[in-house]
Write a protein that holds these residues in place. Structure first.
Motif, PDB file in Angstrom:
ATOM      1  N   THR A 268       0.837  -1.190   0.000  1.00 14.04           N
ATOM      2  CA  THR A 268       0.000   0.000   0.000  1.00 14.04           C
ATOM      3  C   THR A 268       0.874   1.242   0.000  1.00 14.04           C
ATOM      4  OG1 THR A 268      -1.678  -1.177   1.276  1.00 14.04           O
ATOM      5  CG2 THR A 268      -1.866   1.216   1.180  1.00 14.04           C
ATOM      6  N   THR A 269       0.624   2.127  -0.948  1.00 13.13           N
ATOM      7  CA  THR A 269       1.362   3.374  -1.040  1.00 13.13           C
ATOM      8  C   THR A 269       0.431   4.541  -0.725  1.00 13.13           C
ATOM      9  OG1 THR A 269       2.856   2.470  -2.715  1.00 13.13           O
ATOM     10  CG2 THR A 269       2.726   4.866  -2.541  1.00 13.13           C
ATOM     11  N   THR A 270       0.818   5.370   0.232  1.00 12.48           N
ATOM     12  CA  THR A 270       0.002   6.492   0.675  1.00 12.48           C
ATOM     13  C   THR A 270       0.823   7.774   0.583  1.00 12.48           C
ATOM     14  OG1 THR A 270      -1.173   5.065   2.233  1.00 12.48           O
ATOM     15  CG2 THR A 270      -1.397   7.434   2.554  1.00 12.48           C
ATOM     16  N   ARG A 271       0.273   8.784  -0.032  1.00 14.18           N
ATOM     17  CA  ARG A 271       0.967  10.068  -0.168  1.00 14.18           C
ATOM     18  C   ARG A 271       0.336  11.115   0.742  1.00 14.18           C
ATOM     19  NH1 ARG A 271       3.897  13.694  -3.564  1.00 14.18           N
ATOM     20  NH2 ARG A 271       2.895  15.752  -3.680  1.00 14.18           N
ATOM     21  N   PHE A 272       1.177  11.804   1.496  1.00 15.68           N
ATOM     22  CA  PHE A 272       0.755  12.924   2.328  1.00 15.68           C
ATOM     23  C   PHE A 272       1.248  14.207   1.645  1.00 15.68           C
ATOM     24  CE2 PHE A 272       0.900   9.297   5.064  1.00 15.68           C
ATOM     25  CZ  PHE A 272      -0.146   9.458   5.959  1.00 15.68           C
TER      26      PHE A 272
ATOM     27  N   ALA B  71       6.562  16.640   0.871  1.00 14.52           N
ATOM     28  CA  ALA B  71       5.537  15.598   0.805  1.00 14.52           C
ATOM     29  C   ALA B  71       6.144  14.317   1.373  1.00 14.52           C
ATOM     30  CB  ALA B  71       5.085  15.375  -0.623  1.00 14.52           C
ATOM     31  N   VAL B  72       5.289  13.422   1.854  1.00 20.43           N
ATOM     32  CA  VAL B  72       5.757  12.130   2.350  1.00 20.43           C
ATOM     33  C   VAL B  72       4.985  11.028   1.649  1.00 20.43           C
ATOM     34  CG1 VAL B  72       5.974  10.589   4.338  1.00 20.43           C
ATOM     35  CG2 VAL B  72       6.402  13.038   4.620  1.00 20.43           C
ATOM     36  N   THR B  73       5.721  10.122   1.042  1.00 16.73           N
ATOM     37  CA  THR B  73       5.114   8.931   0.438  1.00 16.73           C
ATOM     38  C   THR B  73       5.467   7.741   1.319  1.00 16.73           C
ATOM     39  OG1 THR B  73       5.302   9.833  -1.792  1.00 16.73           O
ATOM     40  CG2 THR B  73       5.027   7.452  -1.593  1.00 16.73           C
TER      41      THR B  73
END
Length: 358
Positions: A27-31, A67-69
């Motif tokens: 699972t990849t989530t971008r902030f 940004a944080v991935t």
């Protein structure tokens, strides 16, 4: 696995990842950044996002343009991905954090990491760092989780000796014990291997598991879920961070730090050789071990840190003589990954815990 947060713009994409051990969802989530974007920190980890999100939020407060991935995967899948990237000398992540510390040591030993170069290393105990390239961020005990209703009368086992006696003397635990699938879980394999070297109870313990038809799972959350709803009465060698955090909000379960000894794991992080933003990765590690970061890790997540963990666990335990055994980040961990030893160890495990065919 992940609860969506409403205060950040998060885009999640489930990607199918196949490993030789099991199929699992990466699972990849971008902030998104909180200001004009000028960087993107990519973190690859096995840690549930719910547990890392407070640190990510704090990091972005101090670094609003970054940004944080966040890439989340199982330990064996993550190890395969970062190993391949290292071998091919290509980018995969700026920071790798895993509870499967033997695999982390192997990667660092193989030249896959760069020197962290931070003064924060001087604050850590020797066992929680190695070669200036791998550092322990957490202080997580391997615990037993129990269903309170199942042990309302006699109380739960408090040690491995108690558990072995209970498995031998009654049928109460038949089909009611859950633990890691050590072939699928890197941290499960690590805990089991450490058990086999730490105590004389190992042979009797896995014999009891087999006799009582132990159920095995990839992840702590699955074991805890089964204990909570009563499908299992005991969960063995569960990561204490997940168990303690869950127990605070779920009155059905209790948590035991085994009185004979309690293994402690420091979830370890390193900056890959091909990192694109080593500066941001270093800043994230420094935050995790700063007073602000320690307050976060010591709080709801119960991940604790090598600096605050011993005192925190002493307060949580009823045992005045709690025996904590941190697992050092050192080349000694590579023994557990030796191919011949692993084959023999897993063969012993299968023969002991798998019921014979009729």
């Amino acid at each position: 696995m992940i609860r969506r947060s409403v205060f950040l713009s998060v885009v999640s994409v489930a990607l199918l990842s196949i490993s030789s051990f099991a199929d699992a969802a990466e699972t990849t989530t971008r902030f998104d950044p909180r200001g004009t974007e000028f960087g993107n920190l990519v973190i690859a980890s096995v840690t549930d996002l719910d547990f890392m999100q407070p640190l990510i939020s704090a990091f972005q407060q101090s670094n609003p343009g970054v940004a944080v991935t966040y890439i989340e995967d199982t330990s064996n899948n993550l190890d395969a991905s970062v190993s391949s990237a290292c071998s091919d000398r290509v980018f995969y992540a700026d920071l790798v954090i895993s509870s499967s510390i033997a695999q982390q040591v192997r990667l660092v030993n193989g030249g896959c990491a760069r020197v962290i170069g931070s003064p924060v290393l001087s604050s850590l105990p020797d066992w929680a760092q190695w070669r200036g390239e791998l550092i322990g961020l957490t202080y997580e005990p391997a615990v037993m989780v129990y269903n309170k209703a199942a042990f309302e009368e006699d109380g739960p086992p408090r040690s491995r000796f108690d558990l072995i006696d209970l498995m031998r003397q009654s049928g109460k635990l038949n089909g009611r014990i859950a633990t890691y699938d050590i072939e699928d879980s890197g941290v499960g394999y690590l805990f089991a291997f450490q058990d086999s070297t730490e105590a004389s109870t190992w042979g009797r313990l896995i014999e009891g598991f087999g006799r009582n038809s132990v159920a095995t799972f990839c992840c702590s959350s699955e074991v805890i879920d089964r204990v909570a709803d009563g499908r299992a009465f005991i969960g063995y060698n569960v990561l204490g961070s997940y168990a303690l955090s869950r127990a605070e909000n779920d009155p059905r379960i209790g948590v035991i730090l085994p009185s004979d000894y309690t293994l402690v794991l420091a979830r370890a992080g390193y900056i890959p050789r091909e990192a694109r933003d080593a500066t941001a990765a270093r800043a994230f590690l420094e935050l995790a071990l700063s007073p602000q970061g320690r307050a976060i890790l010591d709080g709801e997540t119960r991940l604790l840190t090598p600096l605050s963990g011993p005192a925190a666990l002493a307060r949580l335990s009823d045992d005045d003589e709690l025996t904590l055994r941190p697992i050092p980040l050192s080349p000694a961990l590579l023994v557990s990954l030796d191919r011949a030893k692993r084959v023999r160890f897993l063969s012993q495990w299968r023969k002991s815990v798998t019921p014979p065919s009729p």
